[in-house]
Enzyme design. Structure first.
Site, mmCIF file in Angstrom:
data_model
loop_
_atom_site.group_PDB
_atom_site.id
_atom_site.type_symbol
_atom_site.label_atom_id
_atom_site.label_comp_id
_atom_site.label_asym_id
_atom_site.label_seq_id
_atom_site.Cartn_x
_atom_site.Cartn_y
_atom_site.Cartn_z
ATOM 1 N N LEU A 137 -29.584 -24.682 40.724
ATOM 2 C CA LEU A 137 -28.671 -25.525 41.494
ATOM 3 C C LEU A 137 -27.379 -25.676 40.698
ATOM 4 O O LEU A 137 -27.417 -25.977 39.509
ATOM 5 C CB LEU A 137 -29.273 -26.913 41.737
ATOM 6 C CG LEU A 137 -30.521 -27.016 42.622
ATOM 7 C CD1 LEU A 137 -31.054 -28.438 42.605
ATOM 8 C CD2 LEU A 137 -30.195 -26.596 44.050
ATOM 9 N N HIS A 138 -26.244 -25.470 41.363
ATOM 10 C CA HIS A 138 -24.978 -25.681 40.657
ATOM 11 C C HIS A 138 -23.858 -26.162 41.575
ATOM 12 O O HIS A 138 -22.844 -26.644 41.091
ATOM 13 C CB HIS A 138 -24.540 -24.384 39.961
ATOM 14 C CG HIS A 138 -24.028 -23.335 40.910
ATOM 15 N ND1 HIS A 138 -24.859 -22.554 41.674
ATOM 16 C CD2 HIS A 138 -22.763 -22.944 41.218
ATOM 17 C CE1 HIS A 138 -24.143 -21.727 42.405
ATOM 18 N NE2 HIS A 138 -22.878 -21.940 42.163
ATOM 19 N N ARG A 139 -24.034 -26.070 42.888
ATOM 20 C CA ARG A 139 -22.939 -26.433 43.781
ATOM 21 C C ARG A 139 -22.761 -27.949 43.844
ATOM 22 O O ARG A 139 -23.744 -28.697 43.892
ATOM 23 C CB ARG A 139 -23.175 -25.864 45.189
ATOM 24 C CG ARG A 139 -23.172 -24.347 45.183
ATOM 25 C CD ARG A 139 -23.027 -23.751 46.553
ATOM 26 N NE ARG A 139 -23.057 -22.296 46.464
ATOM 27 C CZ ARG A 139 -21.994 -21.537 46.166
ATOM 28 N NH1 ARG A 139 -20.833 -22.112 45.964
ATOM 29 N NH2 ARG A 139 -22.102 -20.227 46.083
ATOM 30 N N ASP A 144 -28.936 -22.357 45.318
ATOM 31 C CA ASP A 144 -27.731 -22.513 46.132
ATOM 32 C C ASP A 144 -26.708 -21.446 45.751
ATOM 33 O O ASP A 144 -25.528 -21.561 46.049
ATOM 34 C CB ASP A 144 -27.144 -23.922 46.039
ATOM 35 C CG ASP A 144 -26.831 -24.350 44.608
ATOM 36 O OD1 ASP A 144 -26.844 -23.494 43.690
ATOM 37 O OD2 ASP A 144 -26.562 -25.552 44.386
#
Length: 362
Positions: free
Chosen positions: A209-211, A283
């Site tokens: 997850l990074h967004r 994501d």
């Protein structure tokens, strides 16, 4: 002699550029009049992008590093443009080839056109239609001033045609990221966590997850992770965490015996885990391409995607950002009803050869 300037601004860009360099070298060996100059804008500083990174993936060191990272997106864009202008004036070229959708892609395309140098865009035409994503703005601007488009899918071709691009400027070639994946697949490296957690094939999950939509809102991030933990039976969940996300998780006090937060892994280590995972939750757009080719179930925690072929043809499903979508998706997975999927057309490891072949004919 055709001289090509290749632009990379972040680690994934090098994965896309590397096969093109190998194809240029192969063409030269066979007598083609072509050469290249590799320019790293320095947009992203990555401590893992050491000499080992280039050596492991057989990627040549850049001829130039513009060291243009840091600052806001506007500052970064300006720095890249100013420094690339000097680079291009000192080293004129016949074609500037940009890849992907990072700030460097857009900034170098603009700079090249203002110096009357033609631009080719690898991965041209992909669209999420979500203007809140900086990458989407980069794609739109880059494609508005690109001369030649090297595309990954018929969907991208349609996007370009619909925006008025002439058919003779579109070259449907495939996906250079998959060229790298297929070349490196036999060389994947077992990460230390495999042994320390006694992981077994298809008996653990991988998550990235990074967004901002997922990690910047604490309540959203906690709800997502809680739902994932609640509906993944007793399987270990491996979560390579970006340092920025790690700080947020630490502040929130998120912890669980099955949740294993580890530092970001190398390309070869990460894909070793992905290839053997029960499912990947992400994501990221690029990871959905890799899971499709490796036939690994994938759940995309986004409300849109610029890679619809991974859904219509591959193993990916767009389940959205609502945490309540996790439970039915996991039920489908664990009941054995996840789709098998297939590999999109021309994702065969020969994309770079096709790109260089077209460049030689232009």
């Amino acid at each position: 002699m055709k001289n090509i300037t290749l632009i990379a601004g972040a680690r994934p860009n090098f994965m896309k550029i590397a096969p093109i360099i190998h194809a240029i070298k192969a063409a030269k060996v066979n007598g083609a009049e072509i050469d290249y100059r590799l320019v790293h804008t320095g947009q992203h500083y990555d401590k893992k992008m050491s000499s080992d990174f280039f050596e492991q993936l057989d990627i040549p060191e850049p001829h130039a590093n513009l060291v243009a990272g840091g600052g806001s997106q506007a500052e970064q864009t300006a720095n890249i443009m100013v420094r690339f202008e000097k680079e291009l004036l000192a080293n004129p070229t016949d074609l500037v080839l940009v890849v992907g959708d990072v700030t460097s892609t857009m900034a170098c395309a603009i700079t090249a056109q203002k110096l009357h140098t033609k631009v080719a865009h690898v991965e041209g035409g992909i669209r999420s239609n979500d203007w809140s994503m900086p990458e989407e703005i980069n794609r739109l601007v880059t494609d508005a001033i690109t001369n030649y488009f090297f595309t990954t899918s018929e969907n991208a071709n349609c996007n370009l045609r619909n925006s008025g691009v002439k058919e003779e400027s579109i070259f449907y070639v495939g996906n250079t990221m998959i060229d790298t994946l297929l070349k490196q697949r036999p060389r994947f490296i077992k990460p230390p966590i495999w042994k320390s957690l006694d992981l077994q094939d298809k008996n653990y999950l991988v998550m990235t997850l990074h967004r901002p939509a997922n990690v910047d809102q604490e309540a959203q991030l906690k709800a997502l992770i809680d739902e994932i933990i609640a509906h993944t039976q007793d399987l270990p969940l491996i979560f390579p965490v970006h340092p920025r996300t790690a700080k947020i998780l630490e502040q929130m006090g998120i912890a669980h015996p099955r949740l294993h937060m580890v530092e970001p892994l190398s390309y070869l280590e990460f894909n070793y885990l992905v290839e053997r995972a029960k499912v990947v939750l992400t994501d990221s757009g690029g990871i959905t391409e890799e899971t499709t080719v490796m036939a690994v179930p994938c759940m995309t925690l986004r409300d849109n995607t610029e890679r619809p072929e991974t859904i219509t043809e591959g193993t990916n499903e767009l389940i959205g950002t609502n945490p309540k979508a996790i439970a039915p998706a996991m039920e489908k997975l664990f009941s054995g009803n996840w789709k098998t999927g297939g590999i999109p057309h021309l994702w065969d490891g020969k994309t770079a050869e096709r790109i260089v072949g077209h460049i030689l004919k232009l």
